[in-house]
Design a protein around this motif. Sequence first.
Motif, PDB file in Angstrom:
ATOM      1  N   LEU A 113       0.904  -1.075   0.066  1.00  0.00           N
ATOM      2  CA  LEU A 113      -0.031   0.161   0.030  1.00  0.00           C
ATOM      3  C   LEU A 113       0.806   1.203   0.048  1.00  0.00           C
ATOM      4  CD1 LEU A 113      -2.762  -0.686   2.696  1.00  0.00           C
ATOM      5  CD2 LEU A 113      -3.140  -0.560   0.242  1.00  0.00           C
ATOM      6  N   TYR A 114       0.090   2.336  -0.464  1.00  0.00           N
ATOM      7  CA  TYR A 114       0.998   3.534  -0.534  1.00  0.00           C
ATOM      8  C   TYR A 114      -0.075   4.758   0.376  1.00  0.00           C
ATOM      9  CZ  TYR A 114       3.983   0.746  -3.584  1.00  0.00           C
ATOM     10  OH  TYR A 114       4.952  -0.140  -3.881  1.00  0.00           O
ATOM     11  N   GLN A 115       0.817   5.654   0.884  1.00  0.00           N
ATOM     12  CA  GLN A 115       0.019   6.582   1.402  1.00  0.00           C
ATOM     13  C   GLN A 115       0.634   7.796   1.694  1.00  0.00           C
ATOM     14  OE1 GLN A 115      -1.054   5.562   5.519  1.00  0.00           O
ATOM     15  NE2 GLN A 115      -2.628   7.037   5.745  1.00  0.00           N
ATOM     16  N   THR A 116       0.091   9.035   1.743  1.00  0.00           N
ATOM     17  CA  THR A 116       0.396  10.195   2.005  1.00  0.00           C
ATOM     18  C   THR A 116      -0.052  10.929   3.428  1.00  0.00           C
ATOM     19  OG1 THR A 116      -0.805  11.941   0.899  1.00  0.00           O
ATOM     20  CG2 THR A 116       0.889  10.790  -0.248  1.00  0.00           C
ATOM     21  N   GLY A 117       0.565  11.840   3.835  1.00  0.00           N
ATOM     22  CA  GLY A 117      -0.168  12.502   4.975  1.00  0.00           C
ATOM     23  C   GLY A 117      -1.389  13.179   4.630  1.00  0.00           C
ATOM     24  N   SER A 118      -1.974  13.546   5.768  1.00  0.00           N
ATOM     25  CA  SER A 118      -3.408  14.085   5.378  1.00  0.00           C
ATOM     26  C   SER A 118      -3.792  15.331   6.725  1.00  0.00           C
ATOM     27  CB  SER A 118      -4.733  13.148   5.687  1.00  0.00           C
ATOM     28  OG  SER A 118      -4.482  12.269   4.520  1.00  0.00           O
ATOM     29  N   ARG A 119      -4.939  16.029   6.392  1.00  0.00           N
ATOM     30  CA  ARG A 119      -5.252  16.983   7.410  1.00  0.00           C
ATOM     31  C   ARG A 119      -6.792  16.936   7.395  1.00  0.00           C
ATOM     32  NH1 ARG A 119      -4.719  19.574   2.432  1.00  0.00           N
ATOM     33  NH2 ARG A 119      -2.691  19.510   2.680  1.00  0.00           N
ATOM     34  N   LEU A 120      -7.280  16.975   8.729  1.00  0.00           N
ATOM     35  CA  LEU A 120      -8.666  17.166   9.021  1.00  0.00           C
ATOM     36  C   LEU A 120      -9.205  18.398   8.742  1.00  0.00           C
ATOM     37  CD1 LEU A 120      -8.940  14.930  12.186  1.00  0.00           C
ATOM     38  CD2 LEU A 120      -9.136  14.278   9.688  1.00  0.00           C
ATOM     39  N   ILE A 121     -10.199  18.744   8.010  1.00  0.00           N
ATOM     40  CA  ILE A 121     -10.836  20.117   7.622  1.00  0.00           C
ATOM     41  C   ILE A 121     -12.203  20.029   8.130  1.00  0.00           C
ATOM     42  CG2 ILE A 121      -9.300  20.665   5.807  1.00  0.00           C
ATOM     43  CD1 ILE A 121     -11.441  20.096   3.895  1.00  0.00           C
ATOM     44  N   ARG A 129      -6.640  20.177  11.996  1.00  0.00           N
ATOM     45  CA  ARG A 129      -5.340  19.597  12.479  1.00  0.00           C
ATOM     46  C   ARG A 129      -4.655  18.640  11.510  1.00  0.00           C
ATOM     47  NH1 ARG A 129      -5.403  14.383  14.245  1.00  0.00           N
ATOM     48  NH2 ARG A 129      -7.372  13.523  15.230  1.00  0.00           N
ATOM     49  N   GLY A 130      -3.573  18.472  11.491  1.00  0.00           N
ATOM     50  CA  GLY A 130      -2.895  17.376  10.641  1.00  0.00           C
ATOM     51  C   GLY A 130      -3.002  16.153  11.299  1.00  0.00           C
ATOM     52  N   ASP A 198       4.540   8.596   2.928  1.00  0.00           N
ATOM     53  CA  ASP A 198       5.216   9.780   2.505  1.00  0.00           C
ATOM     54  C   ASP A 198       4.420  10.868   3.514  1.00  0.00           C
ATOM     55  OD1 ASP A 198       5.633  12.655   1.167  1.00  0.00           O
ATOM     56  OD2 ASP A 198       6.837  11.315   0.073  1.00  0.00           O
ATOM     57  N   ALA A 199       5.558  11.659   4.268  1.00  0.00           N
ATOM     58  CA  ALA A 199       4.708  12.505   5.327  1.00  0.00           C
ATOM     59  C   ALA A 199       4.013  13.815   4.771  1.00  0.00           C
ATOM     60  CB  ALA A 199       5.927  12.833   6.205  1.00  0.00           C
ATOM     61  N   ALA A 200       4.386  13.977   3.462  1.00  0.00           N
ATOM     62  CA  ALA A 200       3.718  15.150   2.993  1.00  0.00           C
ATOM     63  C   ALA A 200       2.240  15.286   3.176  1.00  0.00           C
ATOM     64  CB  ALA A 200       4.267  15.618   1.577  1.00  0.00           C
ATOM     65  N   GLU A 201       1.619  16.408   3.542  1.00  0.00           N
ATOM     66  CA  GLU A 201       0.305  16.413   3.813  1.00  0.00           C
ATOM     67  C   GLU A 201      -0.472  16.772   2.365  1.00  0.00           C
ATOM     68  OE1 GLU A 201      -1.213  18.907   6.950  1.00  0.00           O
ATOM     69  OE2 GLU A 201      -0.321  17.555   8.822  1.00  0.00           O
ATOM     70  N   LEU A 202      -0.963  15.647   1.721  1.00  0.00           N
ATOM     71  CA  LEU A 202      -1.630  15.724   0.300  1.00  0.00           C
ATOM     72  C   LEU A 202      -2.935  15.694   0.289  1.00  0.00           C
ATOM     73  CD1 LEU A 202       1.646  14.827  -1.698  1.00  0.00           C
ATOM     74  CD2 LEU A 202       0.972  17.254  -1.095  1.00  0.00           C
ATOM     75  N   CYS A 203      -3.859  15.486   1.233  1.00  0.00           N
ATOM     76  CA  CYS A 203      -5.000  14.933   1.377  1.00  0.00           C
ATOM     77  C   CYS A 203      -5.906  15.927   2.418  1.00  0.00           C
ATOM     78  CB  CYS A 203      -5.527  13.570   1.610  1.00  0.00           C
ATOM     79  SG  CYS A 203      -4.452  12.477   0.752  1.00  0.00           S
ATOM     80  N   SER A 204      -7.163  16.298   2.139  1.00  0.00           N
ATOM     81  CA  SER A 204      -7.969  16.893   2.902  1.00  0.00           C
ATOM     82  C   SER A 204      -9.220  15.938   3.332  1.00  0.00           C
ATOM     83  CB  SER A 204      -8.593  18.070   2.680  1.00  0.00           C
ATOM     84  OG  SER A 204      -7.411  19.042   2.477  1.00  0.00           O
ATOM     85  N   TRP A 333     -12.241  17.262  21.698  1.00  0.00           N
ATOM     86  CA  TRP A 333     -11.732  15.829  21.265  1.00  0.00           C
ATOM     87  C   TRP A 333     -11.077  16.046  19.759  1.00  0.00           C
ATOM     88  CZ3 TRP A 333     -12.584  12.443  17.450  1.00  0.00           C
ATOM     89  CH2 TRP A 333     -11.813  11.091  17.566  1.00  0.00           C
ATOM     90  N   MET A 334     -12.028  16.754  19.076  1.00  0.00           N
ATOM     91  CA  MET A 334     -11.663  16.579  17.571  1.00  0.00           C
ATOM     92  C   MET A 334      -9.997  17.471  17.323  1.00  0.00           C
ATOM     93  SD  MET A 334     -12.121  15.779  14.475  1.00  0.00           S
ATOM     94  CE  MET A 334     -13.728  15.153  14.741  1.00  0.00           C
ATOM     95  N   HIS A 335     -10.141  18.579  18.376  1.00  0.00           N
ATOM     96  CA  HIS A 335      -8.981  19.138  18.196  1.00  0.00           C
ATOM     97  C   HIS A 335      -7.658  18.887  18.913  1.00  0.00           C
ATOM     98  CE1 HIS A 335     -11.708  22.431  16.604  1.00  0.00           C
ATOM     99  NE2 HIS A 335     -10.854  22.957  16.114  1.00  0.00           N
ATOM    100  N   ALA A 336      -8.082  18.198  19.917  1.00  0.00           N
ATOM    101  CA  ALA A 336      -6.893  17.678  20.630  1.00  0.00           C
ATOM    102  C   ALA A 336      -6.217  16.112  20.573  1.00  0.00           C
ATOM    103  CB  ALA A 336      -7.307  17.814  22.014  1.00  0.00           C
ATOM    104  N   GLN A 337      -7.128  15.639  19.936  1.00  0.00           N
ATOM    105  CA  GLN A 337      -6.696  14.041  19.871  1.00  0.00           C
ATOM    106  C   GLN A 337      -5.570  13.881  18.560  1.00  0.00           C
ATOM    107  OE1 GLN A 337      -7.522  11.455  21.956  1.00  0.00           O
ATOM    108  NE2 GLN A 337      -8.042  13.196  22.922  1.00  0.00           N
TER     109      GLN A 337
END
Length: 337
Positions: A113-121, A129-130, A198-204, A333-337
Amino acid sequence: MRSFSVILPVRNGWPYVRECVESILAQTCPDFELIVLDNQSTDNTVPWLKSLADSRVRLHYSPAALSIVDSWARAVAVEKQEYMTLIGHDDALDPDFLLTINRTIDRHPEAKLYQTGSRLIDSVGKTIRGCRPVPERETPAQYLQGRLTYQRDITGTGVVMRSADYDRIGGIPHFERLFFADDALWLSLMRGGYKAFDAAELCSVRMHARKESTTQPSSWPSLLLGLNQFADFVQDYVRSDAAAQAVVVQNFPDFMRRYHNNLYILALLEACQKGHKIDPETANRLFASLERRAPAATASIRRSLTIRLIEVLNASPMRKTALPFWEMYRRFWMHAQ
């Protein structure tokens, strides 16, 4: 350059689907297609998609309204490119997502599998947060360690797999409302190998009240069923993976305790919303589930101060005052976890 299929199941996704599709069509990777699996949308989703007149977009229609499980199951039946990724209609990809995945495959051609970093919006696209980073090479045991200790953000968006592997295992598992199905899918595909990250945040990944996976008090029965489907899957999975089995033996009881704790809170809040005391049969159902999975943890639920407070409120005429407290807790919880 490898070829990719981005698969988008959608039902009445307007207006978020527009941002999602535009983000996909803006990919800097030249060789990809977008497969839209529409599920009887009645809003502006289909008319807008038709107006695009873009050869990269393939639109498939459902002849009848489907459950979310059956809608996403269609991804197995469609013809796909060598690699594929699934995306929710309210999520989005950064322009270099597929290009970065292609480079990650170059570095780890043997990965499963392959994955990049993401962020929550949030609902308007503001970053909450990332998502937590994961190891560059993550084994099934490491995945379970993070998941069972609540150190992973689990999302369906941002993970790429070989289409042949996805089809071989029958696609995403048919768990109740797809709760925990992502976990089981990634573990099934990682079996005997690892996921490259890959740690780059490339998804929302959007978090909002209408999202299918968003936890609402009324969702506790489906969450309980999905949780137990996942528990059965895990117990079977670790029989052939000693490292994963060791992680599960150590961490699964507390994972189940914490999850049942949260489900009981949801059940109490559902009763508060409806203006009555919780049905004893509901509580018994939850306690029986935990007793089956982690017997030693059952007594700990009612020792929770949060639960004791909500139980007191639920038993009183002031039961609806519990609801604003829950909303504040959920946002924290959403912001802190």
